[in-house]
Design a protein around this motif. Sequence first.
Motif, PDB file in Angstrom:
ATOM      1  N   HIS A 166      -2.671   3.875  -2.989  1.00  0.00           N
ATOM      2  CA  HIS A 166      -2.660   2.957  -4.132  1.00  0.00           C
ATOM      3  C   HIS A 166      -2.126   1.600  -3.696  1.00  0.00           C
ATOM      4  O   HIS A 166      -1.226   1.511  -2.859  1.00  0.00           O
ATOM      5  CB  HIS A 166      -1.779   3.537  -5.242  1.00  0.00           C
ATOM      6  CG  HIS A 166      -1.696   2.682  -6.464  1.00  0.00           C
ATOM      7  ND1 HIS A 166      -2.793   2.393  -7.247  1.00  0.00           N
ATOM      8  CD2 HIS A 166      -0.639   2.028  -7.025  1.00  0.00           C
ATOM      9  CE1 HIS A 166      -2.421   1.619  -8.259  1.00  0.00           C
ATOM     10  NE2 HIS A 166      -1.122   1.376  -8.145  1.00  0.00           N
ATOM     11  N   TYR A 167      -2.703   0.532  -4.243  1.00  0.00           N
ATOM     12  CA  TYR A 167      -2.264  -0.837  -3.980  1.00  0.00           C
ATOM     13  C   TYR A 167      -1.652  -1.443  -5.244  1.00  0.00           C
ATOM     14  O   TYR A 167      -2.136  -1.206  -6.360  1.00  0.00           O
ATOM     15  CB  TYR A 167      -3.441  -1.720  -3.560  1.00  0.00           C
ATOM     16  CG  TYR A 167      -4.040  -1.400  -2.213  1.00  0.00           C
ATOM     17  CD1 TYR A 167      -3.497  -1.934  -1.046  1.00  0.00           C
ATOM     18  CD2 TYR A 167      -5.162  -0.587  -2.112  1.00  0.00           C
ATOM     19  CE1 TYR A 167      -4.069  -1.653   0.191  1.00  0.00           C
ATOM     20  CE2 TYR A 167      -5.731  -0.302  -0.879  1.00  0.00           C
ATOM     21  CZ  TYR A 167      -5.179  -0.843   0.272  1.00  0.00           C
ATOM     22  OH  TYR A 167      -5.737  -0.560   1.497  1.00  0.00           O
ATOM     23  N   TYR A 168      -0.607  -2.237  -5.058  1.00  0.00           N
ATOM     24  CA  TYR A 168      -0.068  -3.040  -6.149  1.00  0.00           C
ATOM     25  C   TYR A 168       0.527  -4.309  -5.547  1.00  0.00           C
ATOM     26  O   TYR A 168       0.743  -4.401  -4.331  1.00  0.00           O
ATOM     27  CB  TYR A 168       0.969  -2.278  -6.982  1.00  0.00           C
ATOM     28  CG  TYR A 168       2.100  -1.650  -6.209  1.00  0.00           C
ATOM     29  CD1 TYR A 168       3.324  -2.302  -6.071  1.00  0.00           C
ATOM     30  CD2 TYR A 168       1.958  -0.394  -5.619  1.00  0.00           C
ATOM     31  CE1 TYR A 168       4.372  -1.725  -5.373  1.00  0.00           C
ATOM     32  CE2 TYR A 168       3.002   0.196  -4.915  1.00  0.00           C
ATOM     33  CZ  TYR A 168       4.210  -0.477  -4.792  1.00  0.00           C
ATOM     34  OH  TYR A 168       5.246   0.097  -4.100  1.00  0.00           O
ATOM     35  N   ALA A 169       0.777  -5.306  -6.393  1.00  0.00           N
ATOM     36  CA  ALA A 169       1.167  -6.630  -5.907  1.00  0.00           C
ATOM     37  C   ALA A 169       2.442  -7.123  -6.574  1.00  0.00           C
ATOM     38  O   ALA A 169       2.786  -6.714  -7.698  1.00  0.00           O
ATOM     39  CB  ALA A 169       0.038  -7.632  -6.160  1.00  0.00           C
ATOM     40  N   LYS A 223       7.619  -1.607   1.409  1.00  0.00           N
ATOM     41  CA  LYS A 223       6.943  -1.555   2.710  1.00  0.00           C
ATOM     42  C   LYS A 223       5.635  -2.334   2.594  1.00  0.00           C
ATOM     43  O   LYS A 223       4.565  -1.775   2.384  1.00  0.00           O
ATOM     44  CB  LYS A 223       6.671  -0.104   3.117  1.00  0.00           C
ATOM     45  CG  LYS A 223       7.938   0.727   3.278  1.00  0.00           C
ATOM     46  CD  LYS A 223       7.614   2.182   3.569  1.00  0.00           C
ATOM     47  CE  LYS A 223       8.866   3.030   3.684  1.00  0.00           C
ATOM     48  NZ  LYS A 223       8.568   4.462   3.914  1.00  0.00           N
ATOM     49  N   VAL A 224       5.735  -3.639   2.735  1.00  0.00           N
ATOM     50  CA  VAL A 224       4.617  -4.528   2.424  1.00  0.00           C
ATOM     51  C   VAL A 224       3.490  -4.367   3.430  1.00  0.00           C
ATOM     52  O   VAL A 224       3.688  -3.973   4.586  1.00  0.00           O
ATOM     53  CB  VAL A 224       5.074  -6.002   2.362  1.00  0.00           C
ATOM     54  CG1 VAL A 224       6.042  -6.215   1.222  1.00  0.00           C
ATOM     55  CG2 VAL A 224       5.670  -6.437   3.680  1.00  0.00           C
ATOM     56  N   TYR A 225       2.298  -4.719   2.986  1.00  0.00           N
ATOM     57  CA  TYR A 225       1.082  -4.674   3.803  1.00  0.00           C
ATOM     58  C   TYR A 225       0.564  -6.085   4.079  1.00  0.00           C
ATOM     59  O   TYR A 225       0.151  -6.400   5.195  1.00  0.00           O
ATOM     60  CB  TYR A 225       0.031  -3.834   3.092  1.00  0.00           C
ATOM     61  CG  TYR A 225      -1.311  -3.719   3.788  1.00  0.00           C
ATOM     62  CD1 TYR A 225      -1.404  -3.553   5.161  1.00  0.00           C
ATOM     63  CD2 TYR A 225      -2.494  -3.774   3.055  1.00  0.00           C
ATOM     64  CE1 TYR A 225      -2.634  -3.441   5.792  1.00  0.00           C
ATOM     65  CE2 TYR A 225      -3.727  -3.663   3.679  1.00  0.00           C
ATOM     66  CZ  TYR A 225      -3.793  -3.495   5.050  1.00  0.00           C
ATOM     67  OH  TYR A 225      -5.006  -3.381   5.676  1.00  0.00           O
ATOM     68  N   ILE A 226       0.578  -6.953   3.065  1.00  0.00           N
ATOM     69  CA  ILE A 226       0.112  -8.332   3.201  1.00  0.00           C
ATOM     70  C   ILE A 226       1.149  -9.251   2.565  1.00  0.00           C
ATOM     71  O   ILE A 226       1.657  -8.956   1.478  1.00  0.00           O
ATOM     72  CB  ILE A 226      -1.256  -8.546   2.524  1.00  0.00           C
ATOM     73  CG1 ILE A 226      -2.281  -7.527   3.031  1.00  0.00           C
ATOM     74  CG2 ILE A 226      -1.771  -9.957   2.777  1.00  0.00           C
ATOM     75  CD1 ILE A 226      -3.612  -7.577   2.297  1.00  0.00           C
ATOM     76  N   LEU A 227       1.452 -10.362   3.239  1.00  0.00           N
ATOM     77  CA  LEU A 227       2.397 -11.343   2.715  1.00  0.00           C
ATOM     78  C   LEU A 227       1.707 -12.694   2.570  1.00  0.00           C
ATOM     79  O   LEU A 227       0.899 -13.092   3.424  1.00  0.00           O
ATOM     80  CB  LEU A 227       3.606 -11.491   3.637  1.00  0.00           C
ATOM     81  CG  LEU A 227       4.438 -10.245   3.893  1.00  0.00           C
ATOM     82  CD1 LEU A 227       4.146  -9.733   5.301  1.00  0.00           C
ATOM     83  CD2 LEU A 227       5.918 -10.518   3.759  1.00  0.00           C
ATOM     84  N   HIS A 247       0.850  -1.192   0.000  1.00  0.00           N
ATOM     85  CA  HIS A 247       0.000   0.000   0.000  1.00  0.00           C
ATOM     86  C   HIS A 247       0.881   1.235   0.000  1.00  0.00           C
ATOM     87  O   HIS A 247       1.766   1.381   0.854  1.00  0.00           O
ATOM     88  CB  HIS A 247      -0.911   0.024   1.227  1.00  0.00           C
ATOM     89  CG  HIS A 247      -1.754   1.276   1.329  1.00  0.00           C
ATOM     90  ND1 HIS A 247      -1.331   2.403   1.996  1.00  0.00           N
ATOM     91  CD2 HIS A 247      -2.980   1.583   0.818  1.00  0.00           C
ATOM     92  CE1 HIS A 247      -2.255   3.342   1.914  1.00  0.00           C
ATOM     93  NE2 HIS A 247      -3.271   2.872   1.210  1.00  0.00           N
ATOM     94  N   SER A 248       0.637   2.122  -0.939  1.00  0.00           N
ATOM     95  CA  SER A 248       1.349   3.387  -1.013  1.00  0.00           C
ATOM     96  C   SER A 248       0.365   4.505  -0.715  1.00  0.00           C
ATOM     97  O   SER A 248      -0.618   4.677  -1.440  1.00  0.00           O
ATOM     98  CB  SER A 248       1.951   3.572  -2.415  1.00  0.00           C
ATOM     99  OG  SER A 248       2.521   4.851  -2.561  1.00  0.00           O
ATOM    100  N   GLY A 249       0.596   5.254   0.347  1.00  0.00           N
ATOM    101  CA  GLY A 249      -0.334   6.309   0.749  1.00  0.00           C
ATOM    102  C   GLY A 249      -0.353   6.463   2.250  1.00  0.00           C
ATOM    103  O   GLY A 249       0.474   5.882   2.966  1.00  0.00           O
ATOM    104  N   PHE A 250      -1.321   7.243   2.748  1.00  0.00           N
ATOM    105  CA  PHE A 250      -1.335   7.604   4.155  1.00  0.00           C
ATOM    106  C   PHE A 250      -2.522   7.061   4.936  1.00  0.00           C
ATOM    107  O   PHE A 250      -2.568   7.184   6.159  1.00  0.00           O
ATOM    108  CB  PHE A 250      -1.301   9.127   4.292  1.00  0.00           C
ATOM    109  CG  PHE A 250      -0.085   9.742   3.665  1.00  0.00           C
ATOM    110  CD1 PHE A 250       1.139   9.692   4.313  1.00  0.00           C
ATOM    111  CD2 PHE A 250      -0.151  10.338   2.420  1.00  0.00           C
ATOM    112  CE1 PHE A 250       2.275  10.239   3.735  1.00  0.00           C
ATOM    113  CE2 PHE A 250       0.978  10.894   1.836  1.00  0.00           C
ATOM    114  CZ  PHE A 250       2.196  10.840   2.493  1.00  0.00           C
ATOM    115  N   SER A 251      -3.523   6.487   4.283  1.00  0.00           N
ATOM    116  CA  SER A 251      -4.678   5.951   4.995  1.00  0.00           C
ATOM    117  C   SER A 251      -5.322   4.867   4.136  1.00  0.00           C
ATOM    118  O   SER A 251      -5.099   4.817   2.925  1.00  0.00           O
ATOM    119  CB  SER A 251      -5.705   7.059   5.277  1.00  0.00           C
ATOM    120  OG  SER A 251      -6.441   7.370   4.120  1.00  0.00           O
TER     121      SER A 251
END
Length: 565
Positions: A310-313, A342-346, A301-305
């Motif tokens: 923006h999301y990418y995989a 800076k990953v959000y989900i693995l 996730h790129s952004g502040f909230s």
Amino acid sequence: MAGFQLQMTWQTNLLKKRKNGPPLGFKNLGNTCYLNSVLQCLTYTPPLANFCLQLQHSLSCDSVAQQDKKSDCPFCLLEKRIVRSLSIDSTLDTPGKIISGLKIFAEHFRQGRQEDAHEFLRYVIDACHTTSLRLKKLQQQRRKYVSNGGGDGVSGSTVVKEIFGGALQSQVKCLTCGNESNKVDEIMDISVDVLNSSSLKEAFQKFFQPEILDGNNKWSEIETSYLCFCSCKKLVAARKQMSIVQAPNILVIQLKRFEGIFGGKIDKAIAFEEVLVLSSFMCKTSQDPHPEYKLFATIVHSGFSPDSGHYYAYIKDAIGRWYCCNDSYVSVSTLQQVFTEKVYILFFSRTKPPPPTTTNGISQTIKKSTPDSIPATSSSSSSIPGPQKKPNNTKKFPNMKIIVHNKENNNINNKDKNGISQNKPLANGNENGCKSSNGIRNGVAGDKSEVHGSNGGVAVPDNYKRKHEEQKHSKLLGEDHDSLTKREELKESLMKEASLYLRSCGWMDEVKSSMHAKKMCFRDELQQDELKKKLIGDAKGSFLSRIPEPLKTRLINHIRAHVDP
């Protein structure tokens, strides 16, 4: 689905155009990046892709479901999407049917609005699991009708549960008598705090490390289901610890980067590795002592909230190449590049199959657990929460303060709103030594040298009057200060105790989930301040009356034990 054997590695004979080619790009139709990134990761989850490429679900669904209802099947939608993504000879496509069918997965999802990728993933997995269970029930009813006989109950196992399902145990052990209370919760992923961690390994160690419960966190319950009630019959120190009873085949880990319903983002790098070994976090009684995993996909996730950005995989294909899937743009990448994000989900896949399940496996463990004795404090997503966040719940919901204040004001030593006892009347005037509405301070006229007391009116020298007033005022201030200090300490103690209890019984998780769902529904209609007031007001109206009675009794006893008679 009967007789289907889960295949953890890619069955390359099932792949067509995507055996050697790059992943299919997805068009962004307006804030659909969260959906595109999740679909890319699910498409390249090997056991799920193998299952869908063999049309295992749709063949079963065709044989049972009515054709007019089949279009509403979430698993059929996902299966078609995965098969198309791995089969068509193209570089770009639009996941239109998934987007138009968002409400099939979750009623509050809206086209054109940014949603949370983890929340969407949870709803997709849970919807497919629920659909599979319903299909099994229909199949069993048909078999019973044909055979005109009985049969066993419907099992809770589905292919979705076989792929993503695991189980966590929460154990609380009394340090006085040694009694243990174990509660097992099924999970489909794990969410870990990263606020005070710099790596995934450190976050896992903190999630599973033992916690000593004593002092304000003592865990004794009023209910008779409490294990130590018969042995100790008193507040005791205890040790609480989470452990893994059943490790999933596909391990999904969410890093909790979003703080609170209205909070910001923890935007820092969290180190992780390609290989993850869970042996040090396994339950001692587990029959699966050494589960090992390998990374195959991530979501960034790129952004502040969670409501913007923006999301990418990143995904690994069937021959081990890494790609960055950023909506329409798909490019070759490397594992080293994945590590810099800076990953959000693995997403991790088991490298070796788990040992065979015996008759004493996880299903029986869950049945033997005692969920009513000490509810587990779980950060997992066994139900359907929104994006996992960690608010300061005692500050979010002032209703807990209201409960404490009401008990304190009405039942404790008959104190007034300033914390001063009314059981000991103060001489000569007001209780708090403040000026009254007619300008008289404690019965002393501001410009006269006499006191109107019970003796009718005796002249008092001014210096004596001032000295007496100063001494009394100083005493009152001291009493008031001590009273306020004790009250604040008691309030803090009660809030900690209530917070621990409400977290452990799932009350706070339910409040957060409800508030998040309502936030998704009203965020386009209300301003931030209005939305916040509405969510808190609705939560108080819905959940205040549902605070467990044992907690209220416990707090009252705590107050009575700590307040001077």
